[in-house]
Design a protein around this motif. Sequence first.
Motif, short mmCIF file in Angstrom:
data_model
loop_
_atom_site.label_atom_id
_atom_site.label_comp_id
_atom_site.label_asym_id
_atom_site.label_seq_id
_atom_site.Cartn_x
_atom_site.Cartn_y
_atom_site.Cartn_z
N LEU A 156 0.37 -5.69 -10.00
CA LEU A 156 1.72 -5.18 -9.71
C LEU A 156 1.75 -4.05 -8.68
CD1 LEU A 156 3.03 -5.28 -13.38
CD2 LEU A 156 3.55 -6.89 -11.53
N GLN A 157 0.60 -3.72 -8.07
CA GLN A 157 0.68 -2.81 -6.93
C GLN A 157 -0.22 -3.29 -5.79
OE1 GLN A 157 0.25 1.42 -4.87
NE2 GLN A 157 -0.37 1.51 -7.00
N MET A 158 0.41 -3.70 -4.69
CA MET A 158 -0.37 -4.11 -3.51
C MET A 158 0.47 -3.90 -2.25
SD MET A 158 -0.20 -8.24 -3.85
CE MET A 158 -0.73 -8.17 -5.55
N ASP A 188 5.07 -2.33 -1.01
CA ASP A 188 4.79 -1.56 0.20
C ASP A 188 5.41 -0.16 0.09
OD1 ASP A 188 3.16 -3.06 2.12
OD2 ASP A 188 4.66 -4.61 1.72
N HIS A 189 4.86 0.75 0.89
CA HIS A 189 5.32 2.14 0.83
C HIS A 189 6.77 2.26 1.29
CE1 HIS A 189 1.47 4.00 -0.09
NE2 HIS A 189 0.91 3.15 0.75
N SER A 190 7.48 3.19 0.70
CA SER A 190 8.84 3.50 1.11
C SER A 190 8.81 4.36 2.38
CB SER A 190 9.55 4.24 -0.01
OG SER A 190 8.76 5.35 -0.39
N VAL A 228 8.36 -1.67 -4.78
CA VAL A 228 8.20 -0.67 -3.73
C VAL A 228 7.38 0.48 -4.32
CG1 VAL A 228 10.30 0.65 -4.30
CG2 VAL A 228 9.42 0.67 -1.94
N GLU A 229 6.57 1.10 -3.49
CA GLU A 229 5.89 2.31 -3.95
C GLU A 229 6.60 3.51 -3.35
OE1 GLU A 229 1.77 2.98 -2.86
OE2 GLU A 229 1.54 4.49 -4.42
N ALA A 230 7.37 4.19 -4.19
CA ALA A 230 8.12 5.37 -3.74
C ALA A 230 7.25 6.60 -3.93
CB ALA A 230 9.41 5.49 -4.53
N ALA A 253 6.46 4.78 -8.84
CA ALA A 253 6.59 6.15 -8.31
C ALA A 253 5.20 6.80 -8.34
CB ALA A 253 7.56 6.96 -9.16
N SER A 254 4.74 7.26 -7.18
CA SER A 254 3.37 7.79 -7.10
C SER A 254 3.33 9.11 -6.33
CB SER A 254 2.45 6.81 -6.35
OG SER A 254 2.62 5.49 -6.78
N PRO A 255 2.40 9.99 -6.73
CA PRO A 255 2.22 11.23 -5.96
C PRO A 255 1.29 10.99 -4.76
CG PRO A 255 0.76 11.24 -7.87
CD PRO A 255 1.51 9.93 -7.91
N HIS A 256 1.72 11.44 -3.58
CA HIS A 256 0.87 11.35 -2.37
C HIS A 256 0.72 12.71 -1.70
CE1 HIS A 256 2.33 7.09 -2.70
NE2 HIS A 256 1.03 6.90 -2.58
N SER A 257 1.21 13.76 -2.34
CA SER A 257 1.11 15.10 -1.75
C SER A 257 0.81 16.11 -2.85
CB SER A 257 2.43 15.46 -1.07
OG SER A 257 3.48 15.43 -2.02
N GLY A 282 2.59 5.37 -10.69
CA GLY A 282 1.42 4.88 -9.94
C GLY A 282 0.37 5.95 -9.76
N HIS A 283 -0.91 5.53 -9.72
CA HIS A 283 -2.05 6.47 -9.66
C HIS A 283 -1.63 7.89 -10.02
CE1 HIS A 283 -0.77 7.52 -5.52
NE2 HIS A 283 -0.91 6.27 -5.17
N PRO A 284 -1.41 8.13 -11.34
CA PRO A 284 -0.74 9.36 -11.79
C PRO A 284 -1.35 10.66 -11.27
CG PRO A 284 -0.89 7.81 -13.60
CD PRO A 284 -1.68 7.21 -12.47
N HIS A 320 -12.18 4.15 -5.30
CA HIS A 320 -12.17 5.60 -5.02
C HIS A 320 -11.13 6.35 -5.86
CE1 HIS A 320 -14.98 5.28 -1.66
NE2 HIS A 320 -14.43 4.11 -1.47
N ARG A 321 -10.19 5.63 -6.43
CA ARG A 321 -9.17 6.28 -7.28
C ARG A 321 -9.54 6.22 -8.76
NH1 ARG A 321 -4.45 7.61 -4.72
NH2 ARG A 321 -3.97 6.62 -2.73
N GLN A 322 -9.64 5.00 -9.32
CA GLN A 322 -9.87 4.81 -10.77
C GLN A 322 -9.00 5.82 -11.53
OE1 GLN A 322 -13.90 3.82 -12.00
NE2 GLN A 322 -14.55 3.56 -9.87
N SER A 343 -4.39 -3.19 -8.64
CA SER A 343 -5.47 -3.03 -7.67
C SER A 343 -5.16 -1.99 -6.59
CB SER A 343 -5.75 -4.36 -6.96
OG SER A 343 -4.67 -4.69 -6.10
N ASP A 344 -3.85 -1.85 -6.26
CA ASP A 344 -3.47 -1.02 -5.10
C ASP A 344 -4.13 -1.61 -3.83
OD1 ASP A 344 -2.42 0.98 -3.53
OD2 ASP A 344 -3.33 2.63 -4.64
N ALA A 345 -4.25 -2.95 -3.79
CA ALA A 345 -4.96 -3.61 -2.69
C ALA A 345 -4.21 -3.47 -1.37
CB ALA A 345 -5.12 -5.10 -3.01
ZN LIG Z 1 -0.10 5.21 -3.44
#
Ligand SMILES: [Zn+2]
Length: 394
Positions: A156-158, A188-190, A228-230, A253-257, A282-284, A320-322, A343-345
């Motif tokens: 569910l995440q690619m 895909d990324h927002s 969507v990955e927000a 919803a994922s943290p990227h910052s 996502g990747h909490p 690299h995440r796990q 997978s976040d492929a």
């Molecule tokens: Zn992400």
Amino acid sequence: MSTIAAAAGVKLATHPSAARRALRRHVDEDLNIIAAGLLQDLALVQSNERSRFGYKRAAKIIGAVLDRSVRELIAEGTLRDVPFLGASTERVVSELVREGESPSVHKALAAYAKRSDVEKRRGFRRGFLSRHTMRLALDAKLGAGVIAVTRFRGDLQMHTTWSDGVESVAAMANAAIALGWTRIGVTDHSYGLPIARGMSMAAAAQQHAEIDAVNESLAGRVRVYKGVEANILADGSLDLNEEERRAFEYVVASPHSLLRRDTDQTVRMVTAVREPGVAILGHPQGRMYNSRPGVAADWPKVFREAARVGVAVEIDGNWHRQDIDYQLAEVALAEGCVFALDSDAHSIGELAFTDYSIAHARIAGVPADRVVNCWDDARFDGWLRERRGRVRRR
Ligand SMILES: [Zn+2]
């Protein structure tokens, strides 16, 4: 009980079986991941770029590529048969296997001035599985109470060429069929993440037409969901407003910052989980092997909120995440969460990262019933409808 769960004072939902306790011992004594860490330590202290690269490559091969245990390869004398593993790597690994530690790494570190940097990086490698141990976790006979690969219906995440992935939607869908999956979600990324070529809402509309066409041509074989990955912003709100979120079938919803701070970000993460329309956190942590710690938060509290509002906690299987790992997954399980194993492929080959997600879930004792990827279509669609229908509580 894991130290994290013990520290949080939570009881585990299930008592681990003898088979799962044995698996956990393998995980704790994973010499492949320990050896990879020692080689990363050595990479850090090298003064020239070439030997730094060589040790990092050796670490990656032993951690993420080798199927077999280094213990066996040392016993057979065949470690050097693996491409790119040289004499100095063999010395370190052989010391580790025979003595439980590596005097040559100790010696190299003793002469290194920035010792605190080494300790810091060691902290960024906790809770990771080597490929060898991931395989053990998938193959272990844990019984029907724990999720198995055969129960997994799809990722569910690619990412595709609509953001920072390298394949089209159709190529990812066909790859999913080849893996025996019946559903996938393209996320895909927002637009809030330009560094990852995030989609504008106009692009998302075009992508949805493409997904409709793929679904039509592959009907009955695989169903592609419009996700969507927000981006979770600093205050826990998302880069997509509520109306924009409704354009998608689900929102990750994922943290990227703010992924390198010691300060507590519990409020940010709890706020994100409560945002209307969110289906998956996502990747909490947003951690990265050997390079950054990710978000610091009171995770039992974040997971409790996720469980309360029905948001799935992701186990992101990118090597690299796990993220989250089996230790935090035990905590989330005890708090009553459901999980998304993804997978976040960014390519077809990376779809196999779901193996790491499933392995972490198995080590934590997560049953298939708590994994949204395993639910039948009616239950999965009903859960997504609920997520989309959730309104802001004032
Ligand atoms: Zn992400």
